[in-house]
Design a protein around this motif. Structure first.
Motif: not given
Length: 149
Positions: A27, A54, A70, A87, A89-90, A92-93, A97, A117
């Motif tokens: 990200g 990204n 990726s 990371c 990223r939010k 949920d993402d 990953i 998470n």
């Protein structure tokens, strides 16, 4: 949400940052005002090899480094071992990953400030990866090396 501070976590973070050579930044932005850019710039300036990940910036470079779509592409094209997947990223993402980090043989997954998470963390730990949540690699590196500016 304030980062949890404890000696065990600090020890793990210190070991990760002292032994890491390559940090994949998920990200990362090409905009200098974004935290992900600032962290990538800082880590590169302090001797880490960064892998910019990204998919929206696939054809560009960031900080003179190619930008990959990726982790798998970065691993395949760079040939580098990935020590830390950082990371931006939010929450949920994070699960996909983590799955990809496991697949490419990364050693750790690091979720930036305000990102946690628990399910993804458990998946990573069960696969043998170290996990850091709700902490910033730049802030922790500065703490580790007593850098104040």
């Amino acid at each position: 949400m304030e980062a949890q501070i404890d000696a065990q976590t600090n020890t793990q973070i210190d070991q990760l940052l002292n032994h890491a050579k390559t940090i994949a930044i998920i990200g990362v932005s090409n905009k200098p005002e974004r935290d992900s850019f600032k962290v990538a710039q800082y880590l590169k300036a302090h001797g880490y090899q960064i892998l910019a990940i990204n998919p929206l910036l696939q054809e560009q470079t960031i900080l003179g480094e190619p930008c990959y779509a990726s982790l798998s592409e970065a691993k395949q094209q760079s040939g580098m071992e990935i020590d830390i997947v950082d990371c931006f990223r939010k929450a949920d993402d994070i699960p996909p990953i983590v799955s990809e980090a496991i697949t490419v043989g990364a050693k750790a997954v690091w979720m930036q400030l305000e990102i946690t998470n628990q399910d993804a963390a458990a998946q990573a730990r069960s696969a043998g990866l170290a996990v850091v949540m709700n902490r910033c690699t730049k802030i922790e590196h500065k703490r580790l090396h007593n850098i104040t500016n």
